[in-house]
Write an enzyme that holds these catalytic residues in place. Structure first.
Site, PDB file in Angstrom:
ATOM      1  N   TRP A   1       0.832  -1.220   0.000  1.00  0.00           N
ATOM      2  CA  TRP A   1       0.000   0.000   0.000  1.00  0.00           C
ATOM      3  C   TRP A   1       0.856   1.256   0.000  1.00  0.00           C
ATOM      4  O   TRP A   1       0.517   2.239  -0.660  1.00  0.00           O
ATOM      5  CB  TRP A   1      -0.994  -0.022   1.164  1.00  0.00           C
ATOM      6  CG  TRP A   1      -1.904  -1.197   1.044  1.00  0.00           C
ATOM      7  CD1 TRP A   1      -1.977  -2.270   1.881  1.00  0.00           C
ATOM      8  CD2 TRP A   1      -2.836  -1.466  -0.017  1.00  0.00           C
ATOM      9  NE1 TRP A   1      -2.893  -3.177   1.408  1.00  0.00           N
ATOM     10  CE2 TRP A   1      -3.426  -2.721   0.257  1.00  0.00           C
ATOM     11  CE3 TRP A   1      -3.215  -0.790  -1.173  1.00  0.00           C
ATOM     12  CZ2 TRP A   1      -4.377  -3.298  -0.587  1.00  0.00           C
ATOM     13  CZ3 TRP A   1      -4.158  -1.360  -2.010  1.00  0.00           C
ATOM     14  CH2 TRP A   1      -4.730  -2.595  -1.716  1.00  0.00           C
TER      15      TRP A   1
ATOM     16  N   ASP B   1      -1.702   6.891   6.371  1.00  0.00           N
ATOM     17  CA  ASP B   1      -2.737   6.009   5.824  1.00  0.00           C
ATOM     18  C   ASP B   1      -3.120   5.053   6.951  1.00  0.00           C
ATOM     19  O   ASP B   1      -2.387   4.123   7.268  1.00  0.00           O
ATOM     20  CB  ASP B   1      -2.189   5.234   4.612  1.00  0.00           C
ATOM     21  CG  ASP B   1      -3.167   4.165   4.114  1.00  0.00           C
ATOM     22  OD1 ASP B   1      -4.273   4.036   4.680  1.00  0.00           O
ATOM     23  OD2 ASP B   1      -2.824   3.442   3.152  1.00  0.00           O
TER      24      ASP B   1
ATOM     25  N   LYS C   1     -12.866  -1.254   6.928  1.00  0.00           N
ATOM     26  CA  LYS C   1     -12.346  -2.216   7.908  1.00  0.00           C
ATOM     27  C   LYS C   1     -12.926  -1.917   9.296  1.00  0.00           C
ATOM     28  O   LYS C   1     -13.722  -2.679   9.801  1.00  0.00           O
ATOM     29  CB  LYS C   1     -10.830  -2.216   7.892  1.00  0.00           C
ATOM     30  CG  LYS C   1     -10.302  -2.701   6.521  1.00  0.00           C
ATOM     31  CD  LYS C   1      -8.874  -2.367   6.327  1.00  0.00           C
ATOM     32  CE  LYS C   1      -8.434  -2.266   4.895  1.00  0.00           C
ATOM     33  NZ  LYS C   1      -8.742  -3.391   4.041  1.00  0.00           N
TER      34      LYS C   1
END
Ligand code: PMP
Length: 358
Positions: free
Chosen positions: A101, A168, A192
């Protein structure tokens, strides 16, 4: 209803009571005769949902007044592009590479042709730990991925930087207190710990909004969202409603600090089991970097046959989502906020049983 133990990496388990409340209001929102999905984002009913949700996020995360809370779309992946697009000022954008990511975020800086630098990376070690970091004081921004969903690594504390720190937090939002003295922008896809996919939460320091240059398109500008209560266009109303319910659930659990303690218990249950398994189970991440959200592990020295068998055995026992990410294989139990301690205990029992059989 069938009880399934959901260890999916995201979208992932939502609190049962949140889903039940959403179900009740889906067709008839609080006895009004319309669905929460069927109303104008500019009407009074949605406006109060929006305002309450912002207030709840501010409360949960203790967000100071010099920050804005924005609701955006395009997932965390769009943020990879928006960070340099909005915040780069001709200096250097600095990144820590802790996996897929963060690499994707770095790629977006490269695409835009901005001067950028990877100041630390654990790539050559399979991203098994969070590397030591030294950001430059005069960088335009300093970028980290707080939890690395694929490898199961997580920062134990954020680095102190002079440059604006960008985080992030897609896979560990709302799982511990944030020190807003350290952070300038935090973003997360909701899917999530915060709700369904389709909604991105951005918490941004107000002074960063002044950096955005005139040639940045309207919908890609953080200041557009800040100036229009995230409603320059139609926001993802249902996602915001679900986030509202999740926030209330978080407060009922005693807030993020309490949630952190429960999460630590959940994660340690599994990591301790691995340590005491005579090498049968092995955590992927190094001990000092282990995630409380994604517990990534292997059987012996990556015994793929046994790993597959475990996934099958778990599914036979109504446990889903344990297959590791395709980048590294192995196994992964994602134990986000909504996964209960007793569900993790059930998984631990299953892992013990499987080990005894082999
Ligand atoms: N960052 C992290 C840490 C992630 O785990 C993910 C998705 N799993 C992303 C970014 C990408 O999120 P999205 O699919 O919302 O673009």
């Amino acid at each position: 209803m069938k009880k399934v133990y959901n260890f999916s990496a995201g979208p992932s388990k939502l609190p049962e009571e949140v889903l039940k409340e959403a179900k009740e209001n889906l067709v008839d929102y609080q006895g009004n005769g319309f669905s929460v999905m069927e109303i104008s984002h500019r009407g009074a009913v949605f406006d109060s949902i929006y305002k309450e949700t912002i207030a709840l996020i501010r409360q949960i995360y203790e967000i100071p007044d010099n920050f804005e809370v924005l609701f955006m779309q395009g997932g965390a992946s769009l943020q990879f592009a928006l960070v340099p697009l909005n915040l780069y000022c001709g200096g250097v954008g600095e990144y820590v590479d802790t996996g897929v990511w963060s690499s994707k975020a770095i790629k977006e800086a490269a695409i835009q042709g901005i001067n950028h630098k990877v100041v630390a990376s654990s790539a050559e070690f399979g991203y098994r730990f969070i590397p030591d970091i030294n950001f430059s004081d005069d960088a335009d921004f300093a970028y980290i991925t707080s939890n690395n969903t694929i490898y199961g690594t997580e920062y134990k504390s954020f680095p102190s930087t002079k440059a604006p720190l960008i985080v992030d937090a897609s896979s560990d939002i709302f799982s511990y207190k944030i020190d807003w003295n350290k952070v300038s922008l935090l973003f997360a896809g909701a899917q999530k710990n915060a709700g369904p996919s389709g909604l991105t939460i951005v918490v941004i320091k107000k002074d960063l909004l002044n950096l955005v240059k005139p040639n940045v398109p309207t919908m890609l500008r953080y200041d557009t969202y800040a100036q229009n209560e995230s409603m320059f266009n139609t926001p993802p109303t249902f996602g915001i409603y679900m986030l509202n319910l999740v926030c209330k659930w978080i407060l009922k659990q005693g807030g993020v600090e309490n949630i952190r303690l429960i999460n630590e218990k959940k994660a340690n249950l599994l990591y301790d089991l691995f340590e005491n398994s005579d090498g049968f189970y092995r955590a992927y991440a190094q001990e000092n970097s282990r995630s409380n959200m994604n517990v990534v592990f292997n059987i012996k020295d990556k015994d793929e046959k046994l790993e597959k068998e475990l996934v099958k055995f778990a599914e036979e026992n109504d446990m889903i989502g344990l297959k590791g990410h395709r980048h590294i294989g192995g196994l992964r139990a994602s134990i986000y906020n909504a996964v209960t301690l007793s569900e993790v205990e059930a998984l631990a029992n299953l892992l013990q049983e499987f080990r005894m059989k082999h």
